[in-house]
Design a protein around this motif. Structure first.
Motif, PDB file in Angstrom:
ATOM      1  N   ASN A 283      21.210   8.566   4.158  1.00 46.38           N
ATOM      2  CA  ASN A 283      22.497   8.014   3.731  1.00 46.38           C
ATOM      3  C   ASN A 283      22.983   8.542   2.398  1.00 46.38           C
ATOM      4  N   ASP A 284      22.124   9.157   1.615  1.00 43.95           N
ATOM      5  CA  ASP A 284      22.547   9.669   0.317  1.00 43.95           C
ATOM      6  C   ASP A 284      23.685  10.679   0.437  1.00 43.95           C
ATOM      7  N   ILE A 285      23.674  11.484   1.484  1.00 49.27           N
ATOM      8  CA  ILE A 285      24.721  12.485   1.616  1.00 49.27           C
ATOM      9  C   ILE A 285      26.091  11.822   1.781  1.00 49.27           C
ATOM     10  N   PHE A 286      26.134  10.673   2.427  1.00 46.32           N
ATOM     11  CA  PHE A 286      27.404   9.969   2.590  1.00 46.32           C
ATOM     12  C   PHE A 286      27.860   9.351   1.273  1.00 46.32           C
ATOM     13  N   LEU A 287      26.914   8.861   0.465  1.00 45.63           N
ATOM     14  CA  LEU A 287      27.248   8.373  -0.874  1.00 45.63           C
ATOM     15  C   LEU A 287      27.828   9.504  -1.720  1.00 45.63           C
ATOM     16  N   LEU A 288      27.207  10.651  -1.662  1.00 44.47           N
ATOM     17  CA  LEU A 288      27.664  11.791  -2.446  1.00 44.47           C
ATOM     18  C   LEU A 288      29.037  12.263  -1.989  1.00 44.47           C
ATOM     19  N   LEU A 289      29.240  12.338  -0.677  1.00 39.28           N
ATOM     20  CA  LEU A 289      30.555  12.752  -0.170  1.00 39.28           C
ATOM     21  C   LEU A 289      31.641  11.752  -0.539  1.00 39.28           C
TER      22      LEU A 289
ATOM     23  N   LEU B   8      40.223  19.183 -11.985  1.00 36.54           N
ATOM     24  CA  LEU B   8      39.254  20.222 -11.621  1.00 36.54           C
ATOM     25  C   LEU B   8      38.033  20.168 -12.535  1.00 36.54           C
ATOM     26  N   LEU B   9      38.241  19.937 -13.824  1.00 45.44           N
ATOM     27  CA  LEU B   9      37.102  19.804 -14.747  1.00 45.44           C
ATOM     28  C   LEU B   9      36.218  18.630 -14.344  1.00 45.44           C
ATOM     29  N   ARG B  10      36.836  17.504 -14.003  1.00 50.93           N
ATOM     30  CA  ARG B  10      36.057  16.339 -13.564  1.00 50.93           C
ATOM     31  C   ARG B  10      35.268  16.668 -12.295  1.00 50.93           C
ATOM     32  N   PHE B  11      35.932  17.363 -11.380  1.00 58.13           N
ATOM     33  CA  PHE B  11      35.278  17.724 -10.131  1.00 58.13           C
ATOM     34  C   PHE B  11      34.076  18.638 -10.390  1.00 58.13           C
ATOM     35  N   TYR B  12      34.248  19.655 -11.229  1.00 57.91           N
ATOM     36  CA  TYR B  12      33.141  20.577 -11.506  1.00 57.91           C
ATOM     37  C   TYR B  12      31.990  19.871 -12.217  1.00 57.91           C
ATOM     38  N   HIS B  13      32.314  18.927 -13.091  1.00 61.72           N
ATOM     39  CA  HIS B  13      31.274  18.124 -13.745  1.00 61.72           C
ATOM     40  C   HIS B  13      30.503  17.321 -12.694  1.00 61.72           C
ATOM     41  N   LEU B  14      31.223  16.685 -11.790  1.00 64.59           N
ATOM     42  CA  LEU B  14      30.579  15.907 -10.729  1.00 64.59           C
ATOM     43  C   LEU B  14      29.716  16.803  -9.846  1.00 64.59           C
ATOM     44  N   LYS B  15      30.242  17.947  -9.466  1.00 68.15           N
ATOM     45  CA  LYS B  15      29.481  18.852  -8.602  1.00 68.15           C
ATOM     46  C   LYS B  15      28.177  19.271  -9.285  1.00 68.15           C
ATOM     47  N   GLU B  16      28.238  19.534 -10.575  1.00 66.19           N
ATOM     48  CA  GLU B  16      27.034  19.887 -11.321  1.00 66.19           C
ATOM     49  C   GLU B  16      26.035  18.738 -11.316  1.00 66.19           C
ATOM     50  N   LEU B  17      26.498  17.497 -11.531  1.00 66.69           N
ATOM     51  CA  LEU B  17      25.616  16.332 -11.486  1.00 66.69           C
ATOM     52  C   LEU B  17      24.979  16.182 -10.108  1.00 66.69           C
ATOM     53  N   ILE B  18      25.781  16.355  -9.066  1.00 63.82           N
ATOM     54  CA  ILE B  18      25.267  16.217  -7.698  1.00 63.82           C
ATOM     55  C   ILE B  18      24.203  17.265  -7.402  1.00 63.82           C
ATOM     56  N   LEU B  19      24.480  18.521  -7.755  1.00 61.29           N
ATOM     57  CA  LEU B  19      23.510  19.574  -7.471  1.00 61.29           C
ATOM     58  C   LEU B  19      22.224  19.373  -8.265  1.00 61.29           C
TER      59      LEU B  19
ATOM     60  N   ASN C  52      14.897  18.409   0.969  1.00 57.76           N
ATOM     61  CA  ASN C  52      15.620  19.093   2.036  1.00 57.76           C
ATOM     62  C   ASN C  52      16.730  19.976   1.486  1.00 57.76           C
ATOM     63  N   LYS C  53      16.675  21.244   1.770  1.00 56.13           N
ATOM     64  CA  LYS C  53      17.631  22.211   1.245  1.00 56.13           C
ATOM     65  C   LYS C  53      18.970  22.167   1.978  1.00 56.13           C
ATOM     66  N   ASN C  54      19.013  21.580   3.175  1.00 60.53           N
ATOM     67  CA  ASN C  54      20.280  21.499   3.914  1.00 60.53           C
ATOM     68  C   ASN C  54      21.302  20.631   3.175  1.00 60.53           C
ATOM     69  N   VAL C  55      20.847  19.618   2.488  1.00 59.09           N
ATOM     70  CA  VAL C  55      21.750  18.757   1.727  1.00 59.09           C
ATOM     71  C   VAL C  55      22.395  19.572   0.610  1.00 59.09           C
ATOM     72  N   LYS C  56      21.586  20.396  -0.065  1.00 61.01           N
ATOM     73  CA  LYS C  56      22.120  21.216  -1.156  1.00 61.01           C
ATOM     74  C   LYS C  56      23.154  22.208  -0.639  1.00 61.01           C
ATOM     75  N   ILE C  57      22.927  22.784   0.520  1.00 59.21           N
ATOM     76  CA  ILE C  57      23.861  23.743   1.101  1.00 59.21           C
ATOM     77  C   ILE C  57      25.225  23.107   1.329  1.00 59.21           C
ATOM     78  N   VAL C  58      25.240  21.867   1.814  1.00 63.96           N
ATOM     79  CA  VAL C  58      26.501  21.168   2.044  1.00 63.96           C
ATOM     80  C   VAL C  58      27.291  21.058   0.757  1.00 63.96           C
ATOM     81  N   PHE C  59      26.640  20.708  -0.344  1.00 67.58           N
ATOM     82  CA  PHE C  59      27.347  20.467  -1.599  1.00 67.58           C
ATOM     83  C   PHE C  59      27.636  21.741  -2.382  1.00 67.58           C
ATOM     84  N   GLU C  60      26.843  22.785  -2.188  1.00 66.23           N
ATOM     85  CA  GLU C  60      27.181  24.053  -2.827  1.00 66.23           C
ATOM     86  C   GLU C  60      28.484  24.591  -2.257  1.00 66.23           C
TER      87      GLU C  60
END
Length: 132
Positions: free
Chosen positions: A70-76, A102-113, A122-130
């Motif tokens: 379920n973490d992937i749904f929280l992240l999405l 866009l700055l907020r989004f990139y900050h969030l993406k960095e936190l998520i990764l 599991n590396k498949n989760v990382k692929i989705v967010f990259e």
């Protein structure tokens, strides 16, 4: 991974964090033309919708039980929240606010990764967010 870990490492820092306009992505955004900023924002929105569509597709649903939780749904959902103002800024041609989003989004993406790297095997989760 637990919901508490998610809140501690991603959601809370994102919601309480200041925008770092000295970050590398701030410099990159400042160098982009208005058209390039708009294209970048549109691409992030498209990527989010594509990731959600893939997760909810029948093909992906069969694989969900094997490697996702379920973490992937929280992240999405957090990514969707981060992008929810972009269509308004695109429609109103508010480029300065678009840069902030866009700055907020990139900050969030960095936190998520970072969160995924630290707490997910599991590396498949990382692929989705990259791809976002």
């Amino acid at each position: 991974m637990s919901f508490h870990t998610f809140v501690e490492h991603v959601r809370n820092p994102y919601f309480h964090g200041e925008i770092d306009d000295t970050a590398d992505f701030a410099e990159i955004l400042d160098e982009l033309s208005v058209d390039d900023l708009v294209k970048r924002a549109q691409q992030h929105l498209t990527n989010l919708l594509t990731a959600q569509r893939e997760l909810f597709s029948i093909k992906m649903y069969a694989a969900l039980e094997e490697y996702l939780n379920n973490d992937i749904f929280l992240l999405l959902s957090l990514v969707a929240d981060a992008l929810h103002n972009m269509p308004q800024h695109l429609t109103n041609s508010n480029i300065e606010e678009l840069k902030v989003e866009l700055l907020r989004f990139y900050h969030l993406k960095e936190l998520i990764l970072n969160y995924i790297s630290e707490f997910t095997e599991n590396k498949n989760v990382k692929i989705v967010f990259e791809g976002l």
